[in-house]
Design a protein around this motif. Structure first.
Motif, PDB file in Angstrom:
ATOM      1  N   LEU A   2      18.150  -6.261  -2.895  1.00  0.00           N
ATOM      2  CA  LEU A   2      18.470  -5.278  -3.930  1.00  0.00           C
ATOM      3  C   LEU A   2      18.265  -5.836  -5.335  1.00  0.00           C
ATOM      4  CD1 LEU A   2      21.669  -3.609  -2.400  1.00  0.00           C
ATOM      5  CD2 LEU A   2      19.339  -2.697  -2.471  1.00  0.00           C
ATOM      6  N   ASN A   3      18.119  -7.140  -5.450  1.00  0.00           N
ATOM      7  CA  ASN A   3      17.911  -7.774  -6.747  1.00  0.00           C
ATOM      8  C   ASN A   3      16.435  -7.975  -7.058  1.00  0.00           C
ATOM      9  OD1 ASN A   3      19.081  -9.024  -9.108  1.00  0.00           O
ATOM     10  ND2 ASN A   3      18.343 -10.970  -8.322  1.00  0.00           N
ATOM     11  N   ARG A   4      15.541  -7.589  -6.144  1.00  0.00           N
ATOM     12  CA  ARG A   4      14.118  -7.830  -6.348  1.00  0.00           C
ATOM     13  C   ARG A   4      13.567  -6.995  -7.487  1.00  0.00           C
ATOM     14  NH1 ARG A   4       9.212  -7.151  -6.659  1.00  0.00           N
ATOM     15  NH2 ARG A   4       9.608  -4.930  -6.924  1.00  0.00           N
ATOM     16  N   LYS A   5      12.696  -7.609  -8.270  1.00  0.00           N
ATOM     17  CA  LYS A   5      12.017  -6.914  -9.362  1.00  0.00           C
ATOM     18  C   LYS A   5      10.659  -7.558  -9.589  1.00  0.00           C
ATOM     19  CE  LYS A   5      14.991 -10.065 -11.348  1.00  0.00           C
ATOM     20  NZ  LYS A   5      16.346 -10.440 -10.907  1.00  0.00           N
ATOM     21  N   SER A   6       9.749  -6.837 -10.186  1.00  0.00           N
ATOM     22  CA  SER A   6       8.439  -7.392 -10.506  1.00  0.00           C
ATOM     23  C   SER A   6       8.565  -8.355 -11.673  1.00  0.00           C
ATOM     24  CB  SER A   6       7.455  -6.275 -10.851  1.00  0.00           C
ATOM     25  OG  SER A   6       7.197  -5.472  -9.717  1.00  0.00           O
ATOM     26  N   ILE A   7       7.901  -9.508 -11.555  1.00  0.00           N
ATOM     27  CA  ILE A   7       7.934 -10.533 -12.595  1.00  0.00           C
ATOM     28  C   ILE A   7       6.578 -10.556 -13.298  1.00  0.00           C
ATOM     29  CG2 ILE A   7       8.171 -13.011 -13.049  1.00  0.00           C
ATOM     30  CD1 ILE A   7      10.783 -11.632 -12.259  1.00  0.00           C
ATOM     31  N   ARG A   8       6.606 -10.520 -14.637  1.00  0.00           N
ATOM     32  CA  ARG A   8       5.378 -10.508 -15.427  1.00  0.00           C
ATOM     33  C   ARG A   8       5.303 -11.663 -16.421  1.00  0.00           C
ATOM     34  NH1 ARG A   8       6.545  -5.091 -14.321  1.00  0.00           N
ATOM     35  NH2 ARG A   8       4.785  -3.968 -13.406  1.00  0.00           N
ATOM     36  N   LYS A   9       6.170 -12.661 -16.242  1.00  0.00           N
ATOM     37  CA  LYS A   9       6.089 -13.914 -16.999  1.00  0.00           C
ATOM     38  C   LYS A   9       6.433 -15.047 -16.053  1.00  0.00           C
ATOM     39  CE  LYS A   9       7.420 -11.950 -21.500  1.00  0.00           C
ATOM     40  NZ  LYS A   9       8.434 -11.988 -22.594  1.00  0.00           N
ATOM     41  N   TYR A  10       5.558 -16.082 -16.015  1.00  0.00           N
ATOM     42  CA  TYR A  10       5.724 -17.163 -15.046  1.00  0.00           C
ATOM     43  C   TYR A  10       5.687 -18.539 -15.712  1.00  0.00           C
ATOM     44  CZ  TYR A  10       4.906 -13.639 -11.462  1.00  0.00           C
ATOM     45  OH  TYR A  10       4.996 -12.524 -10.662  1.00  0.00           O
ATOM     46  N   LYS A  11       6.408 -19.461 -15.111  1.00  0.00           N
ATOM     47  CA  LYS A  11       6.282 -20.863 -15.486  1.00  0.00           C
ATOM     48  C   LYS A  11       4.954 -21.396 -14.942  1.00  0.00           C
ATOM     49  CE  LYS A  11      11.297 -21.547 -15.228  1.00  0.00           C
ATOM     50  NZ  LYS A  11      12.405 -22.264 -14.528  1.00  0.00           N
ATOM     51  N   SER A  12       4.521 -22.511 -15.487  1.00  0.00           N
ATOM     52  CA  SER A  12       3.241 -23.068 -15.056  1.00  0.00           C
ATOM     53  C   SER A  12       3.366 -23.897 -13.780  1.00  0.00           C
ATOM     54  CB  SER A  12       2.647 -23.944 -16.166  1.00  0.00           C
ATOM     55  OG  SER A  12       3.538 -25.005 -16.492  1.00  0.00           O
ATOM     56  N   ASP A  13       4.590 -24.155 -13.321  1.00  0.00           N
ATOM     57  CA  ASP A  13       4.804 -24.996 -12.134  1.00  0.00           C
ATOM     58  C   ASP A  13       4.082 -24.413 -10.924  1.00  0.00           C
ATOM     59  OD1 ASP A  13       6.969 -24.946 -14.076  1.00  0.00           O
ATOM     60  OD2 ASP A  13       7.947 -26.454 -12.842  1.00  0.00           O
ATOM     61  N   GLY A  50      -0.033 -14.918 -16.164  1.00  0.00           N
ATOM     62  CA  GLY A  50       0.079 -16.363 -16.131  1.00  0.00           C
ATOM     63  C   GLY A  50       0.617 -16.917 -14.826  1.00  0.00           C
ATOM     64  N   ALA A  51       0.551 -16.151 -13.747  1.00  0.00           N
ATOM     65  CA  ALA A  51       1.059 -16.600 -12.453  1.00  0.00           C
ATOM     66  C   ALA A  51       0.161 -17.710 -11.894  1.00  0.00           C
ATOM     67  CB  ALA A  51       1.119 -15.445 -11.470  1.00  0.00           C
ATOM     68  N   PRO A  52       0.745 -18.747 -11.288  1.00  0.00           N
ATOM     69  CA  PRO A  52      -0.072 -19.827 -10.730  1.00  0.00           C
ATOM     70  C   PRO A  52      -0.759 -19.471  -9.407  1.00  0.00           C
ATOM     71  CG  PRO A  52       2.252 -20.289 -10.378  1.00  0.00           C
ATOM     72  CD  PRO A  52       2.188 -19.057 -11.237  1.00  0.00           C
ATOM     73  N   LEU A  53      -0.226 -18.493  -8.693  1.00  0.00           N
ATOM     74  CA  LEU A  53      -0.780 -18.105  -7.394  1.00  0.00           C
ATOM     75  C   LEU A  53      -1.223 -16.654  -7.409  1.00  0.00           C
ATOM     76  CD1 LEU A  53       1.924 -19.530  -4.933  1.00  0.00           C
ATOM     77  CD2 LEU A  53      -0.203 -20.643  -5.640  1.00  0.00           C
ATOM     78  N   GLN A  54      -2.321 -16.390  -6.727  1.00  0.00           N
ATOM     79  CA  GLN A  54      -2.714 -15.009  -6.467  1.00  0.00           C
ATOM     80  C   GLN A  54      -3.171 -14.881  -5.018  1.00  0.00           C
ATOM     81  OE1 GLN A  54      -4.897 -12.053  -9.141  1.00  0.00           O
ATOM     82  NE2 GLN A  54      -6.550 -12.836  -7.873  1.00  0.00           N
ATOM     83  N   PHE A  55      -2.495 -14.003  -4.290  1.00  0.00           N
ATOM     84  CA  PHE A  55      -2.882 -13.674  -2.933  1.00  0.00           C
ATOM     85  C   PHE A  55      -3.594 -12.318  -2.953  1.00  0.00           C
ATOM     86  CE2 PHE A  55       1.019 -16.221  -2.448  1.00  0.00           C
ATOM     87  CZ  PHE A  55       0.597 -17.188  -1.543  1.00  0.00           C
ATOM     88  N   THR A  56      -4.622 -12.187  -2.142  1.00  0.00           N
ATOM     89  CA  THR A  56      -5.256 -10.891  -1.909  1.00  0.00           C
ATOM     90  C   THR A  56      -5.053 -10.563  -0.442  1.00  0.00           C
ATOM     91  OG1 THR A  56      -6.924 -11.344  -3.609  1.00  0.00           O
ATOM     92  CG2 THR A  56      -7.354  -9.525  -2.088  1.00  0.00           C
ATOM     93  N   ILE A  57      -4.297  -9.507  -0.175  1.00  0.00           N
ATOM     94  CA  ILE A  57      -4.011  -9.122   1.214  1.00  0.00           C
ATOM     95  C   ILE A  57      -5.027  -8.056   1.613  1.00  0.00           C
ATOM     96  CG2 ILE A  57      -2.315  -8.141   2.791  1.00  0.00           C
ATOM     97  CD1 ILE A  57      -1.095  -9.811  -0.350  1.00  0.00           C
ATOM     98  N   CYS A  58      -5.762  -8.339   2.661  1.00  0.00           N
ATOM     99  CA  CYS A  58      -6.886  -7.492   3.073  1.00  0.00           C
ATOM    100  C   CYS A  58      -6.637  -6.835   4.428  1.00  0.00           C
ATOM    101  CB  CYS A  58      -8.157  -8.320   3.199  1.00  0.00           C
ATOM    102  SG  CYS A  58      -8.644  -9.195   1.707  1.00  0.00           S
ATOM    103  N   LEU A 137      -1.399  -9.882  -5.016  1.00  0.00           N
ATOM    104  CA  LEU A 137      -0.003 -10.236  -5.225  1.00  0.00           C
ATOM    105  C   LEU A 137       0.036 -11.547  -5.989  1.00  0.00           C
ATOM    106  CD1 LEU A 137       3.047  -9.844  -4.529  1.00  0.00           C
ATOM    107  CD2 LEU A 137       2.588 -11.023  -2.371  1.00  0.00           C
ATOM    108  N   VAL A 138       0.446 -11.487  -7.265  1.00  0.00           N
ATOM    109  CA  VAL A 138       0.595 -12.726  -8.027  1.00  0.00           C
ATOM    110  C   VAL A 138       2.010 -13.249  -7.826  1.00  0.00           C
ATOM    111  CG1 VAL A 138      -1.181 -12.144  -9.699  1.00  0.00           C
ATOM    112  CG2 VAL A 138       1.189 -11.507 -10.175  1.00  0.00           C
ATOM    113  N   MET A 139       2.146 -14.574  -7.904  1.00  0.00           N
ATOM    114  CA  MET A 139       3.414 -15.171  -7.508  1.00  0.00           C
ATOM    115  C   MET A 139       3.607 -16.508  -8.213  1.00  0.00           C
ATOM    116  SD  MET A 139       4.589 -15.763  -3.539  1.00  0.00           S
ATOM    117  CE  MET A 139       4.440 -14.015  -3.129  1.00  0.00           C
ATOM    118  N   GLY A 140       4.846 -16.861  -8.465  1.00  0.00           N
ATOM    119  CA  GLY A 140       5.174 -18.147  -9.063  1.00  0.00           C
ATOM    120  C   GLY A 140       6.646 -18.181  -9.433  1.00  0.00           C
ATOM    121  N   TYR A 141       7.028 -19.230 -10.155  1.00  0.00           N
ATOM    122  CA  TYR A 141       8.421 -19.350 -10.581  1.00  0.00           C
ATOM    123  C   TYR A 141       8.632 -18.523 -11.845  1.00  0.00           C
ATOM    124  CZ  TYR A 141       8.738 -23.040  -7.128  1.00  0.00           C
ATOM    125  OH  TYR A 141       8.722 -23.725  -5.948  1.00  0.00           O
ATOM    126  N   PRO A 142       9.632 -17.633 -11.859  1.00  0.00           N
ATOM    127  CA  PRO A 142       9.812 -16.704 -12.981  1.00  0.00           C
ATOM    128  C   PRO A 142      10.151 -17.408 -14.293  1.00  0.00           C
ATOM    129  CG  PRO A 142      11.043 -15.979 -11.044  1.00  0.00           C
ATOM    130  CD  PRO A 142      10.578 -17.384 -10.770  1.00  0.00           C
TER     131      PRO A 142
END
Length: 249
Positions: A2-13, A50-58, A137-142
Motif C-alpha cells: 500500500l506504500n508503493r509509488k512511482s519514483i522519478r528521482k534516483y541515487k546513482s548507486d 536518472g535510474a541506474p537500471l532499466q528492464f524491458t519486459i517482453c 521498468l526503470v529501477m534503483g535506490y530512491p
C-alpha cells in the motif's frame, strides 16, 4: 504494498548482481500461462529519471517456438490469442519485480509508452521474430519519498455478484477522490505537466483545479484514435493480428 509509488528521482548507486538476480527471480516465480516473456536488462546507458537500471519486459513466443521445434511441433494458435497469454505472463512478472524491489529498498517506475517504439527496441537488442517489448521498468535506490498516489474508491472497483449501474454520486465520488488527492499533492504543478487541448474549446484549467480525471480525459479524448501505429509495431515484431482480413484478401 500500500506504500508503493512511482519514483522519478534516483541515487546513482548501482544495485549488486545479487539484488538484480533476486528481483528477476521473484519475477520468474509469478503465475504464468505459457511463460511467454523475457526480461532485457540495461545498466550501461542513461535511463529516465536518472535510474541506474532499466528492464524491458517482453512478450516472447520465440522461446516457446524453439522448445516446440525440439518436440516436432509448430504453433498454430493465432497470434492474438498468444499475445493475450504473453501479456498476462509479462504483466504478472513485472508486478512481482516491482514488489520484490520495494522489499529490498529500491523504487521503480513503469514506462508505459514502450509498445509505441517497439521497432527501436528490436534493433537495439537484436530481438528475434515473435518478441514484443511490452513495458519498460526503470529501477534503483530512491532519491525522493513521495506520498502514495490516490486510487479510486473501493465502490468504484470492487463489484460483487454483478456489475453496477453507476449513480452520479458514485462517479462524482470517484472523480473527487482522484482529483483532490492529486491537486493536494501538487502532482501536476510540480511536474509542470498539463496536456494542451488541441482545439482550445474546452474549459480552461489552472494547476489549482487540474486533476487526474481531466488529465486522463485529455489523453483518451485526443490521442491515438487509430490503432494503425500500434499494429505496425506488432507486425514489426512478427505478430500478425490482422489475420482474418489478410486471409480474406
Amino acid at each position: 504494498m500500500l506504500n508503493r509509488k512511482s519514483i522519478r528521482k534516483y541515487k546513482s548507486d548501482m544495485p549488486t548482481d545479487e539484488i538484480i538476480q533476486a528481483i528477476v527471480r521473484s519475477g520468474q516465480q509469478a503465475p504464468f500461462a505459457y511463460q511467454c516473456y523475457s526480461i532485457l536488462l540495461d545498466r550501461k546507458n542513461k535511463h529516465p529519471f536518472g535510474a541506474p537500471l532499466q528492464f524491458t519486459i517482453c512478450v516472447d513466443l520465440h522461446k516457446l517456438e524453439m522448445i516446440m521445434k525440439k518436440r516436432n511441433w509448430t504453433i498454430v494458435i493465432n497470434d492474438l490469442s498468444m499475445l493475450i497469454m504473453g501479456i498476462q505472463d509479462a504483466a504478472y512478472t513485472a508486478g512481482n519485480m516491482v514488489m520484490a524491489a520495494e522489499s529490498l529498498g529500491l523504487g521503480s517506475c513503469f514506462i508505459g509508452a514502450t509498445p509505441y517504439y517497439a521497432k527501436k527496441i528490436v534493433e537495439e537488442y537484436k530481438l528475434p521474430n515473435k518478441v514484443f517489448p511490452l513495458v519498460q521498468l526503470v529501477m534503483g535506490y530512491p532519491a525522493e519519498d513521495p506520498t502514495p498516489r490516490p486510487r479510486y474508491p473501493m465502490e468504484y472497483c470492487l463489484f460483487e455478484d454483478q456489475y453496477p449501474e453507476f449513480t452520479d454520486e458514485m462517479i462524482d465520488n470517484a472523480i473527487a477522490e482522484m482529483d483532490e488527492g492529486y491537486i493536494n499533492q501538487n502532482y501536476y504543478r510540480d511536474m509542470n505537466n498539463m496536456i494542451p487541448i488541441k482545439d482550445g474549446s474546452k474549459e480552461l484549467y489552472t494547476f489549482d483545479n487540474y486533476g487526474w480525471t481531466e488529465h486522463i480525459s485529455r489523453k483518451a479524448g485526443q490521442w491515438l484514435e487509430s490503432p494503425e501505429e500500434l499494429l505496425e509495431q506488432f507486425e514489426a515484431c512478427g505478430f500478425n493480428i490482422r489475420y482474418e482480413s489478410a486471409k480474406n484478401d
